[in-house]
Design a protein around this motif. Structure first.
Motif, PDB file in Angstrom:
ATOM      1  N   LEU A   1       0.802  -0.866  -0.774  1.00  0.00           N
ATOM      2  CA  LEU A   1      -0.051   0.075  -0.103  1.00  0.00           C
ATOM      3  C   LEU A   1       0.765   1.410  -0.085  1.00  0.00           C
ATOM      4  CD1 LEU A   1      -2.323  -1.325   2.564  1.00  0.00           C
ATOM      5  CD2 LEU A   1      -3.139  -1.062   0.131  1.00  0.00           C
ATOM      6  N   ASN A   2      -0.154   2.297  -0.565  1.00  0.00           N
ATOM      7  CA  ASN A   2       1.378   3.526  -1.142  1.00  0.00           C
ATOM      8  C   ASN A   2       0.651   4.936  -0.642  1.00  0.00           C
ATOM      9  OD1 ASN A   2      -0.083   3.984  -3.470  1.00  0.00           O
ATOM     10  ND2 ASN A   2       0.991   4.414  -4.675  1.00  0.00           N
ATOM     11  N   VAL A   3      -0.491   4.604   0.394  1.00  0.00           N
ATOM     12  CA  VAL A   3      -1.192   5.746   0.500  1.00  0.00           C
ATOM     13  C   VAL A   3      -0.976   6.123   2.141  1.00  0.00           C
ATOM     14  CG1 VAL A   3      -2.553   7.995   0.237  1.00  0.00           C
ATOM     15  CG2 VAL A   3      -1.582   6.692  -1.701  1.00  0.00           C
ATOM     16  N   LEU A   4      -1.372   7.099   3.070  1.00  0.00           N
ATOM     17  CA  LEU A   4      -1.317   6.986   4.517  1.00  0.00           C
ATOM     18  C   LEU A   4      -2.028   8.277   4.428  1.00  0.00           C
ATOM     19  CD1 LEU A   4      -1.469   6.495   7.293  1.00  0.00           C
ATOM     20  CD2 LEU A   4       1.138   7.304   7.265  1.00  0.00           C
ATOM     21  N   HIS A   5      -3.440   8.479   4.364  1.00  0.00           N
ATOM     22  CA  HIS A   5      -4.097   9.732   4.864  1.00  0.00           C
ATOM     23  C   HIS A   5      -4.520   9.813   6.326  1.00  0.00           C
ATOM     24  CE1 HIS A   5      -8.157  11.188   4.038  1.00  0.00           C
ATOM     25  NE2 HIS A   5      -7.770  11.843   4.714  1.00  0.00           N
ATOM     26  N   LEU A   6      -3.615  11.133   6.863  1.00  0.00           N
ATOM     27  CA  LEU A   6      -3.925  11.360   7.985  1.00  0.00           C
ATOM     28  C   LEU A   6      -4.958  12.280   8.476  1.00  0.00           C
ATOM     29  CD1 LEU A   6      -0.055  11.548   9.416  1.00  0.00           C
ATOM     30  CD2 LEU A   6      -1.784   9.919  10.006  1.00  0.00           C
ATOM     31  N   HIS A   7      -5.397  12.154   8.695  1.00  0.00           N
ATOM     32  CA  HIS A   7      -6.987  13.055   9.433  1.00  0.00           C
ATOM     33  C   HIS A   7      -6.253  13.690  10.726  1.00  0.00           C
ATOM     34  CE1 HIS A   7     -10.759  13.915  10.099  1.00  0.00           C
ATOM     35  NE2 HIS A   7     -10.709  14.077  10.984  1.00  0.00           N
ATOM     36  N   LEU A   8      -5.637  14.894  10.850  1.00  0.00           N
ATOM     37  CA  LEU A   8      -5.044  15.078  11.300  1.00  0.00           C
ATOM     38  C   LEU A   8      -5.860  16.406  12.368  1.00  0.00           C
ATOM     39  CD1 LEU A   8      -1.687  16.470   9.506  1.00  0.00           C
ATOM     40  CD2 LEU A   8      -1.901  14.611  11.316  1.00  0.00           C
ATOM     41  N   THR A   9      -7.169  16.539  11.972  1.00  0.00           N
ATOM     42  CA  THR A   9      -8.020  17.682  12.919  1.00  0.00           C
ATOM     43  C   THR A   9      -9.222  17.270  12.964  1.00  0.00           C
ATOM     44  OG1 THR A   9      -8.803  18.893  10.968  1.00  0.00           O
ATOM     45  CG2 THR A   9      -6.379  19.811  12.113  1.00  0.00           C
ATOM     46  N   ASP A  10      -9.765  17.428  13.783  1.00  0.00           N
ATOM     47  CA  ASP A  10     -11.584  17.673  14.193  1.00  0.00           C
ATOM     48  C   ASP A  10     -12.126  18.266  15.061  1.00  0.00           C
ATOM     49  OD1 ASP A  10     -14.155  16.254  14.180  1.00  0.00           O
ATOM     50  OD2 ASP A  10     -13.125  14.949  12.243  1.00  0.00           O
ATOM     51  N   ASP A  11     -13.698  18.107  15.469  1.00  0.00           N
ATOM     52  CA  ASP A  11     -13.530  18.455  16.877  1.00  0.00           C
ATOM     53  C   ASP A  11     -13.112  18.099  18.228  1.00  0.00           C
ATOM     54  OD1 ASP A  11     -16.039  19.797  15.613  1.00  0.00           O
ATOM     55  OD2 ASP A  11     -17.189  17.746  15.203  1.00  0.00           O
ATOM     56  N   GLN A  12     -13.041  17.137  18.837  1.00  0.00           N
ATOM     57  CA  GLN A  12     -12.447  16.397  19.454  1.00  0.00           C
ATOM     58  C   GLN A  12     -10.624  16.361  19.732  1.00  0.00           C
ATOM     59  OE1 GLN A  12     -14.109  14.475  17.168  1.00  0.00           O
ATOM     60  NE2 GLN A  12     -16.040  14.153  17.815  1.00  0.00           N
TER      61      GLN A  12
END
Length: 552
Positions: free
Chosen positions: A176-187
């Protein structure tokens, strides 16, 4: 070289034995010959295989060929694309050729799999002489898609840097060749922004967390938080690049923003909410507190993205994810300032405001040589030609985007949301959403049959998404991600066979060998027979869909 016997995952295009059934047995000190441009893979082999086998893998002496030989040779892979490779095992050792450095690296992953689970250890185990051997044969392989990804939500529950580096290695092991980092949210806000220090001083920490789904009456009263310093991010990006994994950062706008508003109350709709009283949200779901549609907010986030672009160089991360999903409009409807903004901009109501946010950063990123990608809600109101779409609400958004000429990453929640439960029984820990078994994920098809051939060419690939509201630590993330990520890896790497149905029985047999690799890597996967006693969470409420059939 029988695929079931070798247990290769993902399955390669071609794997053929040489006549005679012979094997090559490595000597006690094999030499590694690394041709021009192969240094990254050579270093990786010396580090990873060296740790497991005790080999130093020195370069060969004068006039001698190595027992393991690396080279870049696009002609060796039969036009299978830039990530293709060819691996030949014969009497004189192993020849590994890649169309590019990335292809060579994926070939090294296959070599490691063929050597057996012991090749995944961090120190040599006691083995007899000649234990490291390979059958004579040839593997020729290349991926179906260029985007083969996993999204990790590090905002809801923070994953420390070492955990992210570990997941990069796990992605690479599955090609696998993509790491999507969800860096911000309400929490939580998880990335240091030097010009706005309160984003992490305040926004990275919440006082408590709901324990289980948002309907659960239970709470974990321990404060939770953490963030990556800018040097942490640089390290993560560089570590990933060495393994040919691209890191895609996500900063969510204009919704999912309460952590940012808690840090800087002026970002919110101050004429309808006392934003100064807001803290980082401690609950799950869709939060009503969204960004105010002002020029000041745009300038603030331009500053955020300026620092982000420096941390994620274009050559390793051309895409920047802006979220754009699940933005409630109640505050904008009630806000006199927002209503005046609608009139000034001449947009179509509150939905037009959301589109205005996204289109602004679409243009801003394009001017800096980057491409915007967002969840499929960003289609509402129209997109610039270079923007791409993550299709999560089923495949309809992806179909519409691709037919309109936009690139698409397919990640429908009904098929590849790995936070969703893996079985319908009561033993699943904090069960969420749809039941999606290992076989269900294996049968996911990223290119909807409704797409025209022209539109199908816009499907960059697919991504599995791991949201972390109810996965509070590494063990819980491992349990949800594995073994289903192995099935997903085969979906996005391996070409479809001529038969319309993938051979799941064959995959299950190969998984029998792969579980031993996961064991050696210390992955806390869900066993085929169900959760082990310590993987369950009895008495913690999840979110099975009320009144739904058993498979939903």
């Amino acid at each position: 070289m029988d695929l079931i016997r070798t247990g290769l995952i993902p399955a390669p295009r071609v794997a053929v034995p040489h006549e005679g059934g012979r094997r090559h047995t490595f000597g006690p000190e094999p030499a590694l010959s690394a041709g021009p441009g192969t240094g990254t893979t050579a270093r990786w082999l010396r580090r990873e295989l060296g740790a497991a086998t005790g080999w130093e893998l020195p370069p060969p002496g004068p006039g001698r060929a190595g027992e393991l030989r690396l080279r870049l040779d696009p002609g060796a892979v039969g036009g299978l694309g830039p990530e293709a490779y060819r691996l030949d095992v014969g009497p004189d050792g192993v020849e590994l050729a890649g169309a590019t450095a990335a292809g060579l690296f994926w070939g090294a992953q296959t070599l490691r799999q063929l050597l057996g689970p012991g090749a995944y250890r961090r120190a040599p185990l006691p083995v007899g002489p000649g234990a490291w051997s390979l059958p004579h044969g040839t593997v020729v392989d290349g991926p179906r898609f260029g985007w083969r990804g996993l999204m990790l939500d590090v905002a809801r529950h923070f994953m420390p840097k070492d955990g992210v580096l570990r997941y990069i290695d796990l992605l690479a092991a599955h090609k696998l060749n993509v790491l999507h980092l969800h860096l911000t949210d309400d929490q939580g806000w998880r990335v240091e922004i030097k010009r706005h220090p309160r984003l992490t001083e305040v926004g990275a920490w919440r006082e408590r967390s709901r324990w289980g789904h948002r309907a659960s009456p239970q709470w974990n009263e321990t404060p939770h938080g953490g963030f990556y310093t800018q040097d942490d991010i640089r390290e993560i990006v560089a570590y990933a690049a060495e393994r040919h994994v691209r890191v895609v950062p996500e900063i969510d706008v204009p919704g999912h923003s309460q952590a940012a508003i808690a840090a800087y109350p002026e970002l919110g709709n101050t004429d309808v909410v006392d934003t100064a009283a807001l803290g980082v949200w401690d609950d799950w779901g869709i939060c009503e507190n969204v960004l105010a549609p002002t020029e000041a907010v745009l300038r603030f986030y331009e500053g955020v993205f300026e620092e982000l672009l420096e941390l994620f160089p274009a050559e390793v991360s051309p895409f920047v994810h802006v979220g754009g999903d699940e933005c409630p409009k109640a505050q904008w409807k009630a806000s006199a300032a927002a209503q005046e903004r609608i009139r000034e901009l001449g947009v179509d109501g509150e939905d037009g405001l959301q589109s205005w946010f996204v289109r602004h950063f679409d243009g801003w990123l394009a001017e800096r040589g980057r491409r915007l990608i967002g969840w499929d809600e960003i289609l509402e109101g129209g997109l610039a030609p270079g923007a791409a779409v993550s299709s999560w609400r089923g495949c309809a958004g992806g179909i519409a985007a691709a037919e309109a000429g936009h690139d698409v990453v397919m990640c429908p929640e009904q098929q590849v949301y790995l936070d969703h439960r893996q079985a319908g029984g009561g033993d699943e820990p904090m069960p969420i959403g749809y039941v999606r078994s290992l076989e269900d994920v294996y049968r996911f098809e990223p290119v909807p049959p409704k797409l025209s051939p022209r539109a199908a060419a816009h499907v960059l690939g697919a991504q599995a998404n791991m949201w972390t509201e109810v996965t509070q630590d590494q063990g819980r993330v491992d349990y949800q991600v594995f073994p289903r990520l192995a099935a997903f890896a085969e979906v996005v790497w391996s070409r479809l066979p001529e038969s319309p149905e993938r051979d799941y029985a064959d995959f299950e047999e190969r998984m029998a060998a792969h579980y031993a690799r996961l064991d050696a890597l210390g992955v806390g996967y869900r066993p085929p027979g169900g959760p082990l006693p310590w993987q369950r969470r009895p008495g913690v409420r999840g979110r099975p869909i009320e009144g739904a059939p058993p498979n939903v």
